[in-house]
Motif scaffolding. Sequence first.
Motif, PDB file in Angstrom:
ATOM      1  N   GLU A 244       0.837  -1.208   0.000  1.00 55.45           N
ATOM      2  CA  GLU A 244       0.000   0.000   0.000  1.00 55.45           C
ATOM      3  C   GLU A 244       0.871   1.258   0.000  1.00 55.45           C
ATOM      4  OE1 GLU A 244      -3.156   0.435  -0.353  1.00 55.45           O
ATOM      5  OE2 GLU A 244      -4.117  -1.464   0.147  1.00 55.45           O
ATOM      6  N   ASN A 245       1.954   1.235   0.768  1.00 55.89           N
ATOM      7  CA  ASN A 245       2.849   2.385   0.807  1.00 55.89           C
ATOM      8  C   ASN A 245       3.504   2.638  -0.545  1.00 55.89           C
ATOM      9  OD1 ASN A 245       3.651   3.755   3.650  1.00 55.89           O
ATOM     10  ND2 ASN A 245       2.878   1.688   4.000  1.00 55.89           N
ATOM     11  N   LEU A 246       4.004   1.584  -1.174  1.00 58.41           N
ATOM     12  CA  LEU A 246       4.618   1.727  -2.496  1.00 58.41           C
ATOM     13  C   LEU A 246       3.613   2.254  -3.512  1.00 58.41           C
ATOM     14  CD1 LEU A 246       6.757  -1.527  -2.948  1.00 58.41           C
ATOM     15  CD2 LEU A 246       7.621   0.821  -2.972  1.00 58.41           C
ATOM     16  N   ASN A 247       2.434   1.671  -3.516  1.00 62.85           N
ATOM     17  CA  ASN A 247       1.400   2.038  -4.479  1.00 62.85           C
ATOM     18  C   ASN A 247       1.012   3.509  -4.347  1.00 62.85           C
ATOM     19  OD1 ASN A 247      -1.828   2.236  -4.941  1.00 62.85           O
ATOM     20  ND2 ASN A 247      -0.889   0.883  -6.447  1.00 62.85           N
ATOM     21  N   GLN A 248       0.798   3.953  -3.114  1.00 55.92           N
ATOM     22  CA  GLN A 248       0.353   5.329  -2.917  1.00 55.92           C
ATOM     23  C   GLN A 248       1.465   6.350  -3.185  1.00 55.92           C
ATOM     24  OE1 GLN A 248      -2.320   6.216   0.362  1.00 55.92           O
ATOM     25  NE2 GLN A 248      -2.775   4.049   0.640  1.00 55.92           N
ATOM     26  N   ALA A 249       2.704   5.994  -2.858  1.00 52.66           N
ATOM     27  CA  ALA A 249       3.817   6.903  -3.148  1.00 52.66           C
ATOM     28  C   ALA A 249       3.996   7.088  -4.650  1.00 52.66           C
ATOM     29  CB  ALA A 249       5.102   6.369  -2.516  1.00 52.66           C
ATOM     30  N   LEU A 250       4.013   5.987  -5.367  1.00 51.78           N
ATOM     31  CA  LEU A 250       4.178   6.058  -6.821  1.00 51.78           C
ATOM     32  C   LEU A 250       2.970   6.723  -7.471  1.00 51.78           C
ATOM     33  CD1 LEU A 250       5.705   2.524  -7.175  1.00 51.78           C
ATOM     34  CD2 LEU A 250       6.792   4.588  -8.073  1.00 51.78           C
ATOM     35  N   GLY A 251       1.788   6.440  -6.957  1.00 52.07           N
ATOM     36  CA  GLY A 251       0.583   7.074  -7.478  1.00 52.07           C
ATOM     37  C   GLY A 251       0.635   8.585  -7.321  1.00 52.07           C
ATOM     38  N   THR A 252       1.183   9.045  -6.200  1.00 52.55           N
ATOM     39  CA  THR A 252       1.326  10.480  -5.959  1.00 52.55           C
ATOM     40  C   THR A 252       2.263  11.113  -6.986  1.00 52.55           C
ATOM     41  OG1 THR A 252       0.900  10.281  -3.587  1.00 52.55           O
ATOM     42  CG2 THR A 252       2.149  12.209  -4.313  1.00 52.55           C
ATOM     43  N   VAL A 253       3.392  10.461  -7.239  1.00 49.98           N
ATOM     44  CA  VAL A 253       4.370  10.990  -8.195  1.00 49.98           C
ATOM     45  C   VAL A 253       3.743  11.123  -9.583  1.00 49.98           C
ATOM     46  CG1 VAL A 253       6.538  10.522  -9.401  1.00 49.98           C
ATOM     47  CG2 VAL A 253       6.368  10.095  -6.933  1.00 49.98           C
ATOM     48  N   VAL A 254       3.104  10.064 -10.038  1.00 42.52           N
ATOM     49  CA  VAL A 254       2.552  10.050 -11.398  1.00 42.52           C
ATOM     50  C   VAL A 254       1.389  11.024 -11.544  1.00 42.52           C
ATOM     51  CG1 VAL A 254       1.393   8.599 -13.118  1.00 42.52           C
ATOM     52  CG2 VAL A 254       3.364   7.702 -11.836  1.00 42.52           C
ATOM     53  N   TRP A 255       0.460  11.007 -10.569  1.00 40.14           N
ATOM     54  CA  TRP A 255      -0.712  11.871 -10.665  1.00 40.14           C
ATOM     55  C   TRP A 255      -0.336  13.343 -10.538  1.00 40.14           C
ATOM     56  CZ3 TRP A 255      -3.543  15.113  -7.263  1.00 40.14           C
ATOM     57  CH2 TRP A 255      -4.811  15.498  -7.738  1.00 40.14           C
ATOM     58  N   ALA A 256       0.549  13.659  -9.584  1.00 35.78           N
ATOM     59  CA  ALA A 256       0.947  15.052  -9.384  1.00 35.78           C
ATOM     60  C   ALA A 256       1.658  15.601 -10.621  1.00 35.78           C
ATOM     61  CB  ALA A 256       1.842  15.172  -8.156  1.00 35.78           C
ATOM     62  N   HIS A 257       2.478  14.763 -11.252  1.00 39.34           N
ATOM     63  CA  HIS A 257       3.143  15.200 -12.487  1.00 39.34           C
ATOM     64  C   HIS A 257       2.109  15.468 -13.580  1.00 39.34           C
ATOM     65  CE1 HIS A 257       6.354  15.566 -15.452  1.00 39.34           C
ATOM     66  NE2 HIS A 257       5.599  14.829 -16.260  1.00 39.34           N
ATOM     67  N   LYS A 258       1.103  14.634 -13.640  1.00 41.65           N
ATOM     68  CA  LYS A 258       0.070  14.777 -14.676  1.00 41.65           C
ATOM     69  C   LYS A 258      -0.670  16.099 -14.548  1.00 41.65           C
ATOM     70  CE  LYS A 258      -4.015  12.404 -16.509  1.00 41.65           C
ATOM     71  NZ  LYS A 258      -4.906  11.220 -16.356  1.00 41.65           N
ATOM     72  N   ILE A 259      -0.930  16.539 -13.300  1.00 44.21           N
ATOM     73  CA  ILE A 259      -1.679  17.779 -13.106  1.00 44.21           C
ATOM     74  C   ILE A 259      -0.759  18.991 -12.944  1.00 44.21           C
ATOM     75  CG2 ILE A 259      -3.638  16.566 -12.092  1.00 44.21           C
ATOM     76  CD1 ILE A 259      -2.694  17.649  -9.335  1.00 44.21           C
ATOM     77  N   GLY A 260       0.570  18.761 -13.004  1.00 38.15           N
ATOM     78  CA  GLY A 260       1.510  19.866 -12.938  1.00 38.15           C
ATOM     79  C   GLY A 260       1.764  20.419 -11.554  1.00 38.15           C
ATOM     80  N   ASP A 261       1.567  19.585 -10.507  1.00 43.07           N
ATOM     81  CA  ASP A 261       1.812  20.023  -9.124  1.00 43.07           C
ATOM     82  C   ASP A 261       3.197  19.531  -8.708  1.00 43.07           C
ATOM     83  OD1 ASP A 261       1.878  20.485  -6.372  1.00 43.07           O
ATOM     84  OD2 ASP A 261      -0.255  20.043  -6.114  1.00 43.07           O
ATOM     85  N   ALA A 262       4.212  20.368  -8.935  1.00 39.74           N
ATOM     86  CA  ALA A 262       5.598  19.958  -8.709  1.00 39.74           C
ATOM     87  C   ALA A 262       5.884  19.674  -7.237  1.00 39.74           C
ATOM     88  CB  ALA A 262       6.548  21.036  -9.226  1.00 39.74           C
ATOM     89  N   ALA A 263       5.306  20.455  -6.339  1.00 42.16           N
ATOM     90  CA  ALA A 263       5.556  20.257  -4.907  1.00 42.16           C
ATOM     91  C   ALA A 263       4.985  18.933  -4.440  1.00 42.16           C
ATOM     92  CB  ALA A 263       4.967  21.409  -4.103  1.00 42.16           C
ATOM     93  N   PHE A 264       3.785  18.610  -4.891  1.00 36.37           N
ATOM     94  CA  PHE A 264       3.149  17.355  -4.507  1.00 36.37           C
ATOM     95  C   PHE A 264       3.899  16.171  -5.119  1.00 36.37           C
ATOM     96  CE2 PHE A 264      -0.868  14.588  -4.501  1.00 36.37           C
ATOM     97  CZ  PHE A 264      -0.695  14.243  -3.170  1.00 36.37           C
ATOM     98  N   GLU A 265       4.365  16.360  -6.347  1.00 31.38           N
ATOM     99  CA  GLU A 265       5.158  15.314  -6.994  1.00 31.38           C
ATOM    100  C   GLU A 265       6.420  15.026  -6.188  1.00 31.38           C
ATOM    101  OE1 GLU A 265       7.562  14.564 -11.216  1.00 31.38           O
ATOM    102  OE2 GLU A 265       6.097  16.187 -11.053  1.00 31.38           O
ATOM    103  N   GLN A 266       7.106  16.079  -5.726  1.00 31.87           N
ATOM    104  CA  GLN A 266       8.316  15.900  -4.929  1.00 31.87           C
ATOM    105  C   GLN A 266       8.014  15.215  -3.605  1.00 31.87           C
ATOM    106  OE1 GLN A 266      11.399  16.196  -5.737  1.00 31.87           O
ATOM    107  NE2 GLN A 266      12.166  15.685  -3.694  1.00 31.87           N
ATOM    108  N   SER A 267       6.847  15.513  -3.025  1.00 32.78           N
ATOM    109  CA  SER A 267       6.477  14.840  -1.782  1.00 32.78           C
ATOM    110  C   SER A 267       6.314  13.338  -1.999  1.00 32.78           C
ATOM    111  CB  SER A 267       5.184  15.430  -1.204  1.00 32.78           C
ATOM    112  OG  SER A 267       4.033  14.980  -1.902  1.00 32.78           O
ATOM    113  N   GLY A 268       5.836  12.952  -3.188  1.00 33.30           N
ATOM    114  CA  GLY A 268       5.718  11.531  -3.516  1.00 33.30           C
ATOM    115  C   GLY A 268       7.079  10.878  -3.666  1.00 33.30           C
TER     116      GLY A 268
END
Length: 278
Positions: A244-268
Amino acid sequence: MPASVTDEQNRLLRSWLGPFRVVKDYSWPLQDTSVLHVSTPDGAGFIVKASTTSHHIRREIAALAPGLPGPHGTTPVLRQASVEAGILVTEFLPGTPVEGSAAEYRSETYRQAGALLARLHRPAGTSADYTRKIAYQTQLLIRSAEGLLAAGLRARAAEELAGIITAPVELVATHGDYQPRNWLVDGETIKVIDFGRADARPWVHDLVRLTHQQFLGRPALAEAFYSGLGKQPTGAEAGVWHLENLNQALGTVVWAHKIGDAAFEQSGVERLERILAG
């Protein structure tokens, strides 16, 4: 009414509520969802959620339709809904968001939130393929993260995933986004809102966001939360917890990049680094 509320949705609203006025617009542009606090002439307040594209409306209706456990007034009560039209109406819950308030870092907030979650986690059966499905989704996320993660970090994530043994797991009714932005504080009482990501999952799913946000460097908050919840992850949940941790971390990186949220992407990215270092 916002332009995103369709004529059909507006017609349904007026048939359900009669005359009403919009008190406040809480809409989510990124999710193509209108979220409105409305009131009727008799003083009753309601929350309206409407979308023609978001699957979150359907999930929330399914979660709220049977009624939620817990003290009255601490979770939304569904009054009207149409899956076909993509709209639901719940009773308005008074309170202010916990996120960004003094309550966000009070131990009592987390004790109450843990106790509420324990009641929300109703058994939903055993799944023989849940972990296999999440492992496959995580594999796809690793592929999608090419160019978003350092090659070494991405390779380590793939190696970590390959080492997780998938097995049948017990499921419960999870909230799906359990964190202070979806909690309200009303006086001394904590309430839970927004069940648009609700689904049947392992209970540890609802702990991941808190673990990588509010619990970081604040063991007293984690202790209070687990005290209210009545348990915390142990070796028995190690495999699905790590997944679950791996899935949600990677999901954050991919989704945040898609919407252009660089800070959220870095948090992932940082979350993934912590997971792999742990």
